[in-house]
Design an enzyme around this catalytic site. Structure first.
Site, PDB file in Angstrom:
ATOM      1  N   GLY A  77       0.840  -1.195   0.000  1.00 66.38           N
ATOM      2  CA  GLY A  77       0.000   0.000   0.000  1.00 66.38           C
ATOM      3  C   GLY A  77       0.870   1.239   0.000  1.00 66.38           C
ATOM      4  O   GLY A  77       2.018   1.200   0.455  1.00 66.38           O
ATOM      5  N   GLN A 111       3.035   9.909   1.555  1.00 64.96           N
ATOM      6  CA  GLN A 111       4.309   9.192   1.494  1.00 64.96           C
ATOM      7  C   GLN A 111       5.150   9.569   0.277  1.00 64.96           C
ATOM      8  O   GLN A 111       6.329   9.226   0.194  1.00 64.96           O
ATOM      9  CB  GLN A 111       4.078   7.674   1.471  1.00 64.96           C
ATOM     10  CG  GLN A 111       3.472   7.148   2.759  1.00 64.96           C
ATOM     11  CD  GLN A 111       3.323   5.645   2.702  1.00 64.96           C
ATOM     12  OE1 GLN A 111       2.335   5.131   2.203  1.00 64.96           O
ATOM     13  NE2 GLN A 111       4.334   4.925   3.179  1.00 64.96           N
ATOM     14  N   CYS A 170       5.919  -0.268   7.188  1.00 67.31           N
ATOM     15  CA  CYS A 170       5.534   0.871   6.355  1.00 67.31           C
ATOM     16  C   CYS A 170       6.735   1.281   5.505  1.00 67.31           C
ATOM     17  O   CYS A 170       7.862   1.304   5.999  1.00 67.31           O
ATOM     18  CB  CYS A 170       5.099   2.032   7.256  1.00 67.31           C
ATOM     19  SG  CYS A 170       4.611   3.509   6.352  1.00 67.31           S
ATOM     20  N   LEU A 171       6.499   1.587   4.233  1.00 60.67           N
ATOM     21  CA  LEU A 171       7.601   1.979   3.344  1.00 60.67           C
ATOM     22  C   LEU A 171       8.269   3.269   3.810  1.00 60.67           C
ATOM     23  O   LEU A 171       9.408   3.533   3.463  1.00 60.67           O
ATOM     24  CB  LEU A 171       7.088   2.145   1.908  1.00 60.67           C
ATOM     25  CG  LEU A 171       6.631   0.851   1.208  1.00 60.67           C
ATOM     26  CD1 LEU A 171       6.023   1.168  -0.151  1.00 60.67           C
ATOM     27  CD2 LEU A 171       7.781  -0.132   1.059  1.00 60.67           C
ATOM     28  N   HIS A 187      -4.462   1.048   7.506  1.00 57.67           N
ATOM     29  CA  HIS A 187      -3.099   1.594   7.601  1.00 57.67           C
ATOM     30  C   HIS A 187      -2.945   2.799   6.660  1.00 57.67           C
ATOM     31  O   HIS A 187      -2.442   3.856   7.057  1.00 57.67           O
ATOM     32  CB  HIS A 187      -2.090   0.495   7.254  1.00 57.67           C
ATOM     33  CG  HIS A 187      -0.668   0.938   7.225  1.00 57.67           C
ATOM     34  ND1 HIS A 187       0.282   0.452   8.093  1.00 57.67           N
ATOM     35  CD2 HIS A 187      -0.016   1.818   6.409  1.00 57.67           C
ATOM     36  CE1 HIS A 187       1.445   1.022   7.828  1.00 57.67           C
ATOM     37  NE2 HIS A 187       1.298   1.854   6.806  1.00 57.67           N
ATOM     38  N   HIS A 232      -2.677   7.282   7.085  1.00 57.42           N
ATOM     39  CA  HIS A 232      -1.676   8.182   6.489  1.00 57.42           C
ATOM     40  C   HIS A 232      -2.311   9.514   6.068  1.00 57.42           C
ATOM     41  O   HIS A 232      -1.674  10.560   6.138  1.00 57.42           O
ATOM     42  CB  HIS A 232      -1.034   7.542   5.250  1.00 57.42           C
ATOM     43  CG  HIS A 232       0.141   6.658   5.564  1.00 57.42           C
ATOM     44  ND1 HIS A 232       1.256   7.111   6.227  1.00 57.42           N
ATOM     45  CD2 HIS A 232       0.389   5.351   5.270  1.00 57.42           C
ATOM     46  CE1 HIS A 232       2.135   6.117   6.340  1.00 57.42           C
ATOM     47  NE2 HIS A 232       1.627   5.042   5.771  1.00 57.42           N
TER      48      HIS A 232
HETATM   49 NI    NI Z   1       2.529   3.131   5.680  1.00 55.62          NI
END
Ligand code: NI
Length: 218
Positions: free
Chosen positions: A101, A106, A145-146, A187, A191
């Site tokens: 995701g 992000q 998480c990335l 999740h 964000h």
């Molecule tokens: Ni994330």
């Protein structure tokens, strides 16, 4: 990297690139091509066509400590080609990074959109989503998480959610999700409100992790 500048077919024709089948192409791909080669022959036209067939750019994923991750995002005003391109770029960026995701904050954009691919392998785009229902039953799942690479923590969340959103074609939909899909939705949805999964876990772990990343960002 600019997502705003897309070459229109007319511009490409001006460059001698007349056979492009696409309405608009990410500027980055064309610029990259022009940088790599100075002449424009038929052979190169074929090459550039191959180059942009995927029509995407790999974006930079920002890490914890970057302000955009902590800001509340604003609704997407119009679902247009630019948004569709961004969704496509985000999906490809996410796949390349081995993620499941990715939310707009992000990649440094505070607009309410996220993309995901759950275990059913479907590419999903959520624009201006609202979680309208959550189950009372909860479950634990180890999240990562990335934007917080190499950190994992077991987080408790509702097992099922119902989400309302628009897809990349401007079509509204309602999705009832459970399992892995429900987990990713929650999740990513967080964000958009500046919430990182560690906020929902152990407080001490969250503070330590955030401090570590802030230090790295300095
Ligand atoms: Ni994330």
């Amino acid at each position: 990297r600019s997502l705003m500048n897309h070459f229109k077919v007319g511009t490409l024709a001006g460059l001698g690139l007349t056979d492009f089948p696409l309405g608009s192409i990410a500027a980055g791909a064309v610029m990259q091509y022009l940088k790599e080669t100075q002449k424009t022959s038929m052979e190169h036209i074929t090459q550039i066509q191959t180059y942009v067939t995927g029509k995407y750019m790999i974006l930079d994923i920002v890490k914890l400590g970057t302000p955009s991750l902590r800001e509340k995002s604003v609704p997407v005003e119009e679902i247009n080609d630019e948004i569709r391109q961004l969704a496509e770029d985000m999906l490809e960026t996410m796949i390349e990074a081995n993620g499941v995701g990715l939310a707009c904050p992000q990649i440094g954009k505070n607009i309410r959109m996220f993309v995901l691919i759950a275990d059913d392998d479907v590419r999903r785009v959520f624009i201006n989503p609202t979680i309208i229902k959550t189950s009372e039953e909860t479950c634990d799942y180890e999240e990562g998480c990335l934007s917080v690479p190499q950190f994992y923590e077991s987080i408790t969340r509702p097992e099922k959610v119902t989400v309302q959103a628009w897809n990349e074609n401007g079509k509204p939909f309602t999705l009832e999700a459970d399992g892995f899909l429900a987990r990713i939705i929650q999740h990513e949805y967080d964000h958009l409100d500046g919430i990182i999964y560690i906020d929902r876990g152990d407080k001490e772990f969250a503070e330590k992790t955030e401090a570590q990343f802030k230090k790295r960002a300095e």
